[in-house]
Design an enzyme around this catalytic site. Structure first.
Site, PDB file in Angstrom:
ATOM      1  N   ASN A  65       1.831 -24.378 -12.707  1.00  0.00           N
ATOM      2  CA  ASN A  65       1.713 -25.517 -13.630  1.00  0.00           C
ATOM      3  C   ASN A  65       1.362 -25.048 -15.034  1.00  0.00           C
ATOM      4  O   ASN A  65       1.877 -25.585 -16.027  1.00  0.00           O
ATOM      5  CB  ASN A  65       0.664 -26.505 -13.110  1.00  0.00           C
ATOM      6  CG  ASN A  65       1.234 -27.437 -12.067  1.00  0.00           C
ATOM      7  OD1 ASN A  65       2.003 -28.344 -12.389  1.00  0.00           O
ATOM      8  ND2 ASN A  65       0.889 -27.204 -10.812  1.00  0.00           N
TER       9      ASN A  65
ATOM     10  N   LEU B 292     -14.742 -36.871  -7.987  1.00  0.00           N
ATOM     11  CA  LEU B 292     -13.597 -35.989  -7.725  1.00  0.00           C
ATOM     12  C   LEU B 292     -12.298 -36.782  -7.540  1.00  0.00           C
ATOM     13  O   LEU B 292     -12.248 -37.717  -6.735  1.00  0.00           O
ATOM     14  CB  LEU B 292     -13.884 -35.157  -6.470  1.00  0.00           C
ATOM     15  CG  LEU B 292     -12.890 -34.034  -6.184  1.00  0.00           C
ATOM     16  CD1 LEU B 292     -12.950 -32.954  -7.242  1.00  0.00           C
ATOM     17  CD2 LEU B 292     -13.147 -33.446  -4.793  1.00  0.00           C
ATOM     18  N   ASP B 293     -11.261 -36.392  -8.288  1.00  0.00           N
ATOM     19  CA  ASP B 293      -9.913 -36.956  -8.156  1.00  0.00           C
ATOM     20  C   ASP B 293      -9.890 -38.474  -8.315  1.00  0.00           C
ATOM     21  O   ASP B 293      -9.073 -39.164  -7.672  1.00  0.00           O
ATOM     22  CB  ASP B 293      -9.289 -36.569  -6.796  1.00  0.00           C
ATOM     23  CG  ASP B 293      -9.166 -35.064  -6.617  1.00  0.00           C
ATOM     24  OD1 ASP B 293      -9.009 -34.362  -7.637  1.00  0.00           O
ATOM     25  OD2 ASP B 293      -9.240 -34.593  -5.466  1.00  0.00           O
TER      26      ASP B 293
ATOM     27  N   GLU C 152       5.437 -31.820 -10.156  1.00  0.00           N
ATOM     28  CA  GLU C 152       4.238 -31.450 -10.919  1.00  0.00           C
ATOM     29  C   GLU C 152       4.650 -30.798 -12.235  1.00  0.00           C
ATOM     30  O   GLU C 152       4.119 -31.106 -13.312  1.00  0.00           O
ATOM     31  CB  GLU C 152       3.374 -30.474 -10.115  1.00  0.00           C
ATOM     32  CG  GLU C 152       2.742 -31.075  -8.876  1.00  0.00           C
ATOM     33  CD  GLU C 152       1.783 -30.112  -8.188  1.00  0.00           C
ATOM     34  OE1 GLU C 152       1.139 -29.303  -8.862  1.00  0.00           O
ATOM     35  OE2 GLU C 152       1.690 -30.179  -6.949  1.00  0.00           O
TER      36      GLU C 152
ATOM     37  N   GLY D 173      -0.818 -20.196 -11.126  1.00  0.00           N
ATOM     38  CA  GLY D 173      -0.558 -20.699 -12.469  1.00  0.00           C
ATOM     39  C   GLY D 173       0.842 -21.211 -12.730  1.00  0.00           C
ATOM     40  O   GLY D 173       1.314 -21.159 -13.866  1.00  0.00           O
TER      41      GLY D 173
ATOM     42  N   LEU E  83     -16.194 -29.550 -11.578  1.00  0.00           N
ATOM     43  CA  LEU E  83     -17.020 -29.519 -12.787  1.00  0.00           C
ATOM     44  C   LEU E  83     -18.132 -30.556 -12.673  1.00  0.00           C
ATOM     45  O   LEU E  83     -17.937 -31.650 -12.133  1.00  0.00           O
ATOM     46  CB  LEU E  83     -16.144 -29.799 -14.011  1.00  0.00           C
ATOM     47  CG  LEU E  83     -15.077 -28.717 -14.278  1.00  0.00           C
ATOM     48  CD1 LEU E  83     -14.044 -29.238 -15.279  1.00  0.00           C
ATOM     49  CD2 LEU E  83     -15.714 -27.424 -14.770  1.00  0.00           C
TER      50      LEU E  83
ATOM     51  N   HIS F 149      -3.048 -33.315  -9.535  1.00  0.00           N
ATOM     52  CA  HIS F 149      -3.461 -33.365  -8.129  1.00  0.00           C
ATOM     53  C   HIS F 149      -2.228 -33.635  -7.265  1.00  0.00           C
ATOM     54  O   HIS F 149      -1.443 -34.536  -7.581  1.00  0.00           O
ATOM     55  CB  HIS F 149      -4.501 -34.466  -7.931  1.00  0.00           C
ATOM     56  CG  HIS F 149      -4.993 -34.552  -6.520  1.00  0.00           C
ATOM     57  ND1 HIS F 149      -5.902 -33.652  -5.999  1.00  0.00           N
ATOM     58  CD2 HIS F 149      -4.671 -35.396  -5.507  1.00  0.00           C
ATOM     59  CE1 HIS F 149      -6.128 -33.960  -4.729  1.00  0.00           C
ATOM     60  NE2 HIS F 149      -5.390 -35.013  -4.412  1.00  0.00           N
TER      61      HIS F 149
ATOM     62  N   ASN G   9      -6.161 -33.274 -15.196  1.00  0.00           N
ATOM     63  CA  ASN G   9      -5.960 -32.506 -13.963  1.00  0.00           C
ATOM     64  C   ASN G   9      -4.656 -32.942 -13.326  1.00  0.00           C
ATOM     65  O   ASN G   9      -4.209 -34.071 -13.513  1.00  0.00           O
ATOM     66  CB  ASN G   9      -7.115 -32.759 -12.988  1.00  0.00           C
ATOM     67  CG  ASN G   9      -6.991 -31.926 -11.722  1.00  0.00           C
ATOM     68  OD1 ASN G   9      -6.653 -30.734 -11.785  1.00  0.00           O
ATOM     69  ND2 ASN G   9      -7.238 -32.520 -10.571  1.00  0.00           N
TER      70      ASN G   9
ATOM     71  N   ARG H 120     -23.672 -22.854 -11.152  1.00  0.00           N
ATOM     72  CA  ARG H 120     -22.736 -23.657 -11.944  1.00  0.00           C
ATOM     73  C   ARG H 120     -23.224 -23.952 -13.359  1.00  0.00           C
ATOM     74  O   ARG H 120     -22.418 -23.872 -14.296  1.00  0.00           O
ATOM     75  CB  ARG H 120     -22.411 -24.955 -11.188  1.00  0.00           C
ATOM     76  CG  ARG H 120     -21.287 -25.719 -11.841  1.00  0.00           C
ATOM     77  CD  ARG H 120     -20.733 -26.796 -10.951  1.00  0.00           C
ATOM     78  NE  ARG H 120     -21.668 -27.898 -10.768  1.00  0.00           N
ATOM     79  CZ  ARG H 120     -21.367 -29.036 -10.161  1.00  0.00           C
ATOM     80  NH1 ARG H 120     -20.146 -29.215  -9.670  1.00  0.00           N
ATOM     81  NH2 ARG H 120     -22.260 -29.984 -10.030  1.00  0.00           N
TER      82      ARG H 120
END
Ligand code: GRF
Length: 213
Positions: A17, A147-148, A177, A15, A96, A112, A110, A68
């Site tokens: 970030n 994704l990303d 970041e 954690g 997700l 990355h 997000n 999920r």
């Protein structure tokens, strides 16, 4: 007091970030109000850090759900019960579903650790070194079903230096970041609140590369 956007941070681990976002949001003119920290893992170290900051921080343990869809239903109802309007993934290690992302369209950010669209996925520092790249970095982006791959909000680049290993490179990226995620969250929250970002050291221009260091 201008409107602040109720925001949740989702973590799975240490954690750092999250901590940077919480610190930024403690400033009175910041546009996001961190209401809640959630983890998919009860052992995530960041939960204790969030508690120390006086925040509500809870685990929704993925292992307690059949899969999920059930996990995401619990996550969604917890977020909505808290009045959350914006989500920040900060080392959240679950992908997700398209259904969840669609329900929160334009409301999930997000961070990355690569210069997207390069190096999507895991082990970005290892791959940057293995490929002999001269530079590396990090990206804050909107989360999309792929994704990303969602729209980029901010990036910062760092050099790859002779003698770098994964740890030294990751540490150099992490500094960036912690700098750009709070800037990006503030910019997005300002846009949602329809107000101008507070003056930082220089004006924010959405989508720009904010560091050439
Ligand atoms: C960061 O490197 C972030 O870019 C990636 O996962 C890591 C999380 O670190 N998504 P922390 O938990 O924020 O310290």
């Amino acid at each position: 007091m201008t409107e602040r956007i109720p925001t949740a941070i989702l973590i799975s681990g240490r954690g750092s970030n999250m901590k940077a976002l919480i610190a930024a949001a403690s400033q009175p003119d910041y546009a996001a109000d961190i209401r809640l920290v959630l983890s998919d893992k009860p052992e995530a170290a960041g939960l204790a850090t969030a508690h120390e900051s006086g925040l509500t921080a809870q685990a929704i343990d993925f292992r307690n759900f059949s899969g999920r869809p059930a996990f995401e239903a619990a996550l969604d109802s917890r977020l909505r019960a808290a009045g959350v309007e914006l989500l920040c993934l900060a080392g959240f290690m679950r992908v997700l579903s398209a259904e969840f992302v669609g329900r929160w369209a334009g409301r999930i950010l997000n961070i990355h650790p690569s210069l997207l669209p390069d190096l999507r996925g895991l082990h970005t520092h290892e791959r940057a070194l293995a490929e002999g790249r001269a530079e590396h970095g990090c990206t804050v982006h909107y989360v999309s079903a792929e994704l990303d791959a969602g729209p980029i909000i901010a990036q910062a680049r760092v050099p790859v230096l002779p003698g770098d290993d994964v740890d030294s490179l990751a540490a150099r990226v992490l500094v960036e970041e912690h700098r750009i995620y709070p800037l990006a969250l503030n910019a997005v929250a300002c846009a949602l609140a329809r107000r101008a970002p507070a003056q930082a050291s220089r004006p924010w221009r959405g989508g720009e590369i904010v560091s050439e260091s």
